[in-house]
Design a protein around this motif. Structure first.
Motif, PDB file in Angstrom:
ATOM      1  N   LEU A 134       1.126  13.369  10.213  1.00 58.10           N
ATOM      2  CA  LEU A 134       0.825  13.659  11.239  1.00 58.10           C
ATOM      3  C   LEU A 134       1.752  14.581  11.838  1.00 58.10           C
ATOM      4  CD1 LEU A 134      -0.057  10.046  12.723  1.00 58.10           C
ATOM      5  CD2 LEU A 134      -1.500  11.921  12.587  1.00 58.10           C
TER       6      LEU A 134
ATOM      7  N   SER B 202       5.602  12.669   7.580  1.00 56.31           N
ATOM      8  CA  SER B 202       4.393  12.186   7.703  1.00 56.31           C
ATOM      9  C   SER B 202       3.335  13.138   7.919  1.00 56.31           C
ATOM     10  CB  SER B 202       4.260  11.331   8.838  1.00 56.31           C
ATOM     11  OG  SER B 202       4.356  11.836  10.041  1.00 56.31           O
TER      12      SER B 202
ATOM     13  N   VAL C 262       6.833  -1.534   6.854  1.00 55.41           N
ATOM     14  CA  VAL C 262       5.857  -0.500   6.889  1.00 55.41           C
ATOM     15  C   VAL C 262       5.693  -0.414   8.643  1.00 55.41           C
ATOM     16  CG1 VAL C 262       3.600   0.161   6.749  1.00 55.41           C
ATOM     17  CG2 VAL C 262       4.849  -0.897   4.811  1.00 55.41           C
ATOM     18  N   SER C 263       5.865  -1.345   9.436  1.00 53.22           N
ATOM     19  CA  SER C 263       5.542  -1.292  10.716  1.00 53.22           C
ATOM     20  C   SER C 263       6.519  -0.360  11.527  1.00 53.22           C
ATOM     21  CB  SER C 263       5.315  -2.717  11.432  1.00 53.22           C
ATOM     22  OG  SER C 263       6.365  -3.345  11.175  1.00 53.22           O
ATOM     23  N   LYS C 264       7.706  -0.545  10.922  1.00 56.58           N
ATOM     24  CA  LYS C 264       8.979   0.032  11.535  1.00 56.58           C
ATOM     25  C   LYS C 264       8.666   1.530  11.228  1.00 56.58           C
ATOM     26  CE  LYS C 264      13.949  -0.175  12.385  1.00 56.58           C
ATOM     27  NZ  LYS C 264      14.997  -1.020  12.141  1.00 56.58           N
ATOM     28  N   ARG C 265       8.342   1.770   9.845  1.00 59.15           N
ATOM     29  CA  ARG C 265       8.249   3.290   9.663  1.00 59.15           C
ATOM     30  C   ARG C 265       7.326   3.785  10.408  1.00 59.15           C
ATOM     31  NH1 ARG C 265       8.932   1.223   4.067  1.00 59.15           N
ATOM     32  NH2 ARG C 265       6.687   1.741   3.609  1.00 59.15           N
ATOM     33  N   ARG C 266       6.038   3.248  10.688  1.00 61.17           N
ATOM     34  CA  ARG C 266       5.109   3.798  11.369  1.00 61.17           C
ATOM     35  C   ARG C 266       5.471   4.348  12.765  1.00 61.17           C
ATOM     36  NH1 ARG C 266      -0.018   0.318   9.356  1.00 61.17           N
ATOM     37  NH2 ARG C 266      -0.475   1.399   7.116  1.00 61.17           N
ATOM     38  N   ALA C 267       6.100   3.195  13.235  1.00 63.25           N
ATOM     39  CA  ALA C 267       6.759   3.425  14.688  1.00 63.25           C
ATOM     40  C   ALA C 267       7.388   4.859  14.859  1.00 63.25           C
ATOM     41  CB  ALA C 267       7.401   1.963  15.067  1.00 63.25           C
ATOM     42  N   THR C 268       8.391   4.693  13.689  1.00 62.32           N
ATOM     43  CA  THR C 268       9.524   6.041  13.669  1.00 62.32           C
ATOM     44  C   THR C 268       8.686   7.280  13.912  1.00 62.32           C
ATOM     45  OG1 THR C 268      10.931   4.538  12.664  1.00 62.32           O
ATOM     46  CG2 THR C 268      11.542   6.760  12.654  1.00 62.32           C
ATOM     47  N   ASP C 269       7.633   7.387  12.791  1.00 61.10           N
ATOM     48  CA  ASP C 269       6.929   8.462  12.578  1.00 61.10           C
ATOM     49  C   ASP C 269       6.081   8.811  13.934  1.00 61.10           C
ATOM     50  OD1 ASP C 269       7.623   8.826   9.921  1.00 61.10           O
ATOM     51  OD2 ASP C 269       5.901   7.707   8.990  1.00 61.10           O
ATOM     52  N   ALA C 270       5.480   7.677  14.582  1.00 56.35           N
ATOM     53  CA  ALA C 270       4.700   7.975  15.789  1.00 56.35           C
ATOM     54  C   ALA C 270       5.743   8.581  16.685  1.00 56.35           C
ATOM     55  CB  ALA C 270       4.130   6.675  16.270  1.00 56.35           C
TER      56      ALA C 270
ATOM     57  N   ASN D  24      13.416  10.797   2.731  1.00 57.22           N
ATOM     58  CA  ASN D  24      11.766  10.344   3.109  1.00 57.22           C
ATOM     59  C   ASN D  24      11.021  11.637   3.451  1.00 57.22           C
ATOM     60  OD1 ASN D  24      12.347   7.768   2.759  1.00 57.22           O
ATOM     61  ND2 ASN D  24      12.922   7.447   4.806  1.00 57.22           N
TER      62      ASN D  24
END
Length: 601
Positions: free
Chosen positions: A63, A61, A23-31, A58
């Motif tokens: 955002l 996001s 999850v942390s890696k996916r969030r970083a990619t989205d950011a 996928n």
């Protein structure tokens, strides 16, 4: 399954297999994708790499979607954002306001689509008047109308309006030969049974627009079916103050006495105000009453005690309608309207009728006609407005100098009762014949003060805003504002006590550092609109709405839609803030009972 086939199936599954992404890696990619979607700063020359292609498997996001929508939406200018904010505020105010209709009517879902039918018709030549000719007459008298099938303007009391001879004789005795602009258009509208919002400057003759049709309606109803004991009224006028109600009652009596002498059916009016013995009012009710002129408190009391009913009431006028709402009478008005049993003709009149009050009123009207003479909230152009900067401690001394500008009678207005009593005592010590009026005095004192002042026995009347709402003092040449009111609407009503019926008058206003900048800006714009002299202390004020004219042109609304002030918009309205504070205080009283925790201490 054969071993070879099983091996092929496992190989296919391994080809479709995707590694698990934390999850942390996916969030970083989205950011990272969100940052890359943002446009580059104008000063930067470096070219950013394009965002990585989104995976087909996928979803984007929230955002990233928000950023894309934000950049695809055209950027609003400051003026467009302000107009959009005002629309949202007005919609919010309108959504919280309940329609001004009886509860039983709303519960049954009854909606009236046609106005009431009356026995009055315009003469044939008026009915045949071309539309272009009617519009030309309205432009000549600066009359603005809104609504469908507006009756043509009438220029003569006898030939066009067909009023009885006794009524015409009373008008001539009072020096009224031809209708004023608000009467030219307002009387045909009301006589034809249409609901109406009447807006005109102070002293323009609005009272006759609803009094004359009310008298005609009462005569018609009494002729068709006489009133029996305990019945009535046919028509009702509600006023915000006792003095205004008494004045309206006296005007009605002025027309009824000659009609009785001429052999017309007897019409019984009743004055329903506080401070008067209720037994006198009950005696009139027991005989049967045709017309009631009332203040909300006493009227609500009589209806709650079932001493009077509104089963036959078909004519309702709210005089100084915006004042009734602003002074906290809205709930009382709703209780009174709940007693109405059938459709009625509803009229609202005032010199200051903000957009918010007009929208609120239209919820209760059937095919309404709005008749506007000048801008709602504009000052009377027959009044010379003089604004003086006077220090707080020097006002009482300068007041004596101002009294020498014109001969008596003179009106002096103050914000609070303490100042009224102080000035009254000071003037008496200086040998000035003065009387005082405010809400703290009993009804007999208030009535005597008004009568002494009107009859010329006293030269000066000192009062609060209770004396500014609709009272008619024909001979006043000078009005002095000892202090500038917090709301510009009160200022317009105050100075409107002079310059009435075509006469000129003078209004002197004291200002100092105690007034808020918003109030002074409203005053500055009002003086500018009326082409009056602007004192240096007001001219130096910096207007925060530099593009006010552009805003007014784009929105179609000039100034504040809540109070009518020209120096601010609805978002900065002090009146709206005061009303919000009062509503919050009322909600706390409801929650904690009468006074919050203080009542239990």
């Amino acid at each position: 399954m054969a071993p070879a086939a099983a091996a092929v199936a496992v190989a296919d599954d391994e080809d479709d297999y995707e590694d698990y992404i934390p999850v942390s890696k996916r969030r970083a990619t989205d950011a990272l994708r969100f940052r890359l979607c943002k446009p580059a700063a104008p000063s930067s020359t470096a070219s950013l790499p394009p965002p990585p292609p989104a995976s087909t498997d996928n979803k984007a996001s929230l955002l990233a979607t928000h950023a894309q929508l934000k950049h695809s939406t055209p950027e609003l200018t400051a003026t467009e954002r302000l107009i959009q904010q005002e629309k949202e505020l007005l919609e919010d105010l309108s959504s919280t306001a309940k329609p001004l209709v009886p509860v039983a009517q709303a519960a049954r879902g009854i909606t009236y689509t046609s106005p009431l039918h009356t026995g009055w018709k315009p003469p044939l030549r008026l009915r045949r008047m071309p539309r272009g000719r009617a519009d030309e007459l309205r432009r000549r008298w600066h009359i603005l109308v809104e609504g469908d099938d507006v009756p043509p303007p009438a220029r003569d009391f006898r030939d066009d309006l067909r009023l009885p001879d006794p009524v015409l004789r009373v008008l001539r005795e009072r020096g009224i030969v031809r209708p004023t602009p608000i009467q030219v258009q307002g009387l045909p509208v009301v006589l034809s049974g249409r609901d109406m919002i009447g807006i005109a400057f102070t002293g323009s003759g609005k009272t006759l627009v609803f009094v004359l049709p009310l008298v005609m309606l009462a005569l018609q109803e009494e002729t068709l079916m006489p009133v029996v004991p305990g019945e009535g009224p046919f028509g009702m006028v509600i006023c915000p103050s006792r003095e205004l109600a008494k004045q309206t009652y006296d005007v009605i009596e002025t027309f009824l006495a000659p009609l009785r002498q001429a052999g017309f059916p007897e019409i019984r009016p009743m004055l329903c105000i506080g401070g008067v013995d209720m037994r006198t009012q009950l005696d009139v009710l027991n005989k049967g009453v045709h017309i009631v002129v009332a203040t909300p408190g006493r009227l609500k009391d009589l209806l709650a005690k079932k001493k009077m009913n509104l089963d036959n009431c078909r004519y309702l006028t709210l005089d100084e309608a915006d004042r009734l709402v602003d002074l906290g009478f809205e709930d009382d008005i709703r209780e009174v309207i709940d007693h109405l049993k059938s459709q009625r003709q509803t009229l609202l009149f005032s010199a200051t009728m903000p957009e918010k009050i007009q929208n609120f009123a239209k919820s209760a009207l059937v095919k309404p006609v709005t008749v506007n003479v000048g801008r709602a909230g504009a000052a009377n152009l027959d009044v010379i407005q003089e604004v003086e900067y006077v220090k707080e401690e020097a006002r009482i001394i300068y007041l004596l100098e101002c009294l020498q500008k014109t001969p008596p009678p003179v009106l002096i207005f103050c914000e609070n009762k303490t100042d009224v009593d102080y000035i009254h005592e000071y003037l008496l010590l200086k040998g000035v014949e003065a009387v005082a009026i405010h809400g703290g005095k009993d009804q007999e004192e208030r009535q005597n003060a008004i009568e002494f002042f009107k009859s010329g026995k006293k030269d000066v009347l000192v009062g609060t805003d209770v004396a500014s709402k609709g009272l008619d003092f024909p001979d006043i040449q000078h009005v002095i504002n000892y202090d500038m009111p917090a709301e510009i609407e009160n200022y317009v009503h105050r100075i409107g006590r002079t310059g009435r019926c075509g006469k000129t008058g003078v209004a002197t206003t004291f200002i100092n550092r105690n007034q808020t900048e918003t109030t002074l800006l409203d005053l500055k714009h009002l003086l500018k609109e009326a082409k009056q002299r602007i004192p240096p202390v007001l001219a130096e004020l910096v207007d925060p709405l530099a593009d006010a004219e552009a805003i007014a042109q784009e929105s179609g609304v000039k100034g504040c839609q809540t109070c009518g002030g020209l120096g601010h918009r609805i978002a900065d309205c002090p009146k709206r803030e005061r009303q919000n504070s009062m509503a919050m205080a009322a909600s706390r009283r409801d929650q904690y009972g009468g006074g919050g925790y203080r009542g239990e201490m």
